[in-house]
Design a protein around this motif. Structure first.
Motif, mmCIF file in Angstrom:
data_model
loop_
_atom_site.group_PDB
_atom_site.id
_atom_site.type_symbol
_atom_site.label_atom_id
_atom_site.label_comp_id
_atom_site.label_asym_id
_atom_site.label_seq_id
_atom_site.Cartn_x
_atom_site.Cartn_y
_atom_site.Cartn_z
ATOM 1 N N ALA A 12 0.840 -1.208 0.000
ATOM 2 C CA ALA A 12 0.000 0.000 0.000
ATOM 3 C C ALA A 12 0.870 1.252 0.000
ATOM 4 C CB ALA A 12 -0.934 -0.004 1.209
ATOM 5 N N LEU A 13 1.902 1.258 0.841
ATOM 6 C CA LEU A 13 2.779 2.431 0.898
ATOM 7 C C LEU A 13 3.582 2.577 -0.384
ATOM 8 C CD1 LEU A 13 4.004 2.396 4.608
ATOM 9 C CD2 LEU A 13 2.037 3.545 3.611
ATOM 10 N N MET B 76 1.462 4.323 -2.800
ATOM 11 C CA MET B 76 1.296 5.743 -2.467
ATOM 12 C C MET B 76 2.517 6.580 -2.823
ATOM 13 S SD MET B 76 -0.680 5.410 1.174
ATOM 14 C CE MET B 76 -1.119 7.165 1.286
ATOM 15 N N SER C 113 3.714 10.203 -1.222
ATOM 16 C CA SER C 113 2.658 10.654 -0.312
ATOM 17 C C SER C 113 2.403 9.667 0.832
ATOM 18 C CB SER C 113 1.351 10.898 -1.076
ATOM 19 O OG SER C 113 0.829 9.672 -1.564
ATOM 20 N N ALA C 114 3.138 8.558 0.855
ATOM 21 C CA ALA C 114 2.949 7.544 1.899
ATOM 22 C C ALA C 114 3.334 8.108 3.268
ATOM 23 C CB ALA C 114 3.786 6.307 1.597
ATOM 24 N N LYS D 215 9.765 4.030 5.451
ATOM 25 C CA LYS D 215 8.397 4.504 5.710
ATOM 26 C C LYS D 215 7.777 3.748 6.883
ATOM 27 C CE LYS D 215 7.595 7.726 2.685
ATOM 28 N NZ LYS D 215 7.125 9.050 3.068
ATOM 29 N N ALA E 189 -4.371 1.641 0.759
ATOM 30 C CA ALA E 189 -3.822 2.931 0.332
ATOM 31 C C ALA E 189 -4.920 3.990 0.273
ATOM 32 C CB ALA E 189 -3.129 2.795 -1.025
ATOM 33 N N ARG F 207 -5.138 7.428 2.482
ATOM 34 C CA ARG F 207 -5.345 8.764 1.897
ATOM 35 C C ARG F 207 -6.534 9.452 2.560
ATOM 36 N NH1 ARG F 207 -4.556 5.746 -2.948
ATOM 37 N NH2 ARG F 207 -2.427 6.019 -3.679
#
Length: 189
Positions: A62-63, A66, A69-70, A104, A179, A183
Motif C-alpha cells: 500500500a505504501l 502511495m 505521499s505515503a 516509511k 492505500a 489517503r
C-alpha cells in the motif's frame, strides 16, 4: 459450548465445526490513554508481531502504491521467522520492499504496555492490516482512545467498526484499498 470474541471469528468456527458458536466480546479492564489532538502526530502505528498473517506485506505494498505521499508508520512488536525462508520477517520485508521497510515503516521492537499506550495516544492513526486475526487489541484500544483506526476486515476486531463512522474498514489483502483508506485518513481533521 464454543465461543469467540468477535462475530467474524464465531462465523469461521461455525463453518469449520458445524456447531453453534457464541460471540462474547471481551471485557476491557485497561483504561485507554486518550489522544490529545494537540500532541497527535501525522505518523501511523501498527501494534502486533511482525508476522506474515498480520499483514506487513499488504501495508508495504500500500505504501509503495502511495509513493512519496505515503505516511510514516511505526510497527511495535517482536519480529518472527518467515517459515518459507527461515529468515526473520523483517529481513524478508527489507529485501522485498527496500524503499518502504525500515524507511516509511519503522520497526520499533517489542515494548511494554505503558509505552505502547503512549505511542497509540500520540499516533495520528492506528492501522490493523491483518490478513486474518482473532481479536486485535490495538484496534479496540485505538478506538477507545479516540484514534482514527484503519482495520482490515480480516481482523476479528473489524466487526466493532462502523465504516466511516467509528473507523475505516478495508478488504483484507487489498493494498489498493488500504492505500485509499490511508489517503482518506490523511484528509481527516
Amino acid at each position: 459450548f464454543l465461543q469467540a470474541s468477535t462475530e467474524m471469528n464465531a462465523k469461521v468456527w461455525r463453518e469449520l465445526t458445524g456447531r453453534p458458536v457464541a460471540c462474547i466480546p471481551p471485557p476491557w479492564g485497561r483504561s485507554p490513554v486518550f489522544a490529545d489532538p494537540a500532541k497527535t502526530s501525522s505518523r501511523g502505528l501498527v501494534v502486533g508481531r511482525i508476522q506474515y498473517w498480520k499483514g506487513p506485506t499488504v501495508l508495504c505494498e500500500a505504501l509503495r502504491l502511495m509513493g512519496d505521499s505515503a505516511p510514516a508508520i511505526g510497527w511495535v512488536g517482536r519480529d518472527t521467522s518467515y517459515e518459507r525462508t527461515g529468515q526473520s520477517m523483517s529481513e524478508v520485508l527489507a529485501k522485498a520492499y527496500p524503499e518502504v521497510w525500515g524507511k516509511k515503516i519503522r520497526p520499533l521492537g517489542a515494548l511494554g504496555a505503558a509505552k505502547v499506550s503512549e505511542l497509540q495516544a500520540a499516533a495520528g492513526f492506528i492501522v490493523v492490516p491483518s490478513l486474518w486475526d482473532v481479536l486485535n487489541y490495538s484496534c479496540v484500544e485505538g478506538m477507545g482512545g479516540g484514534q482514527v483506526v484503519l482495520c482490515s476486515d480480516g481482523a476479528g476486531a473489524s466487526s466493532f467498526i462502523s465504516h466511516k463512522i467509528s473507523g475505516l474498514r478495508f478488504p483484507a489483502n487489498d493494498p489498493a484499498a488500504l492505500a485509499a483508506s490511508l489517503r482518506q485518513a490523511a484528509r481527516m481533521s
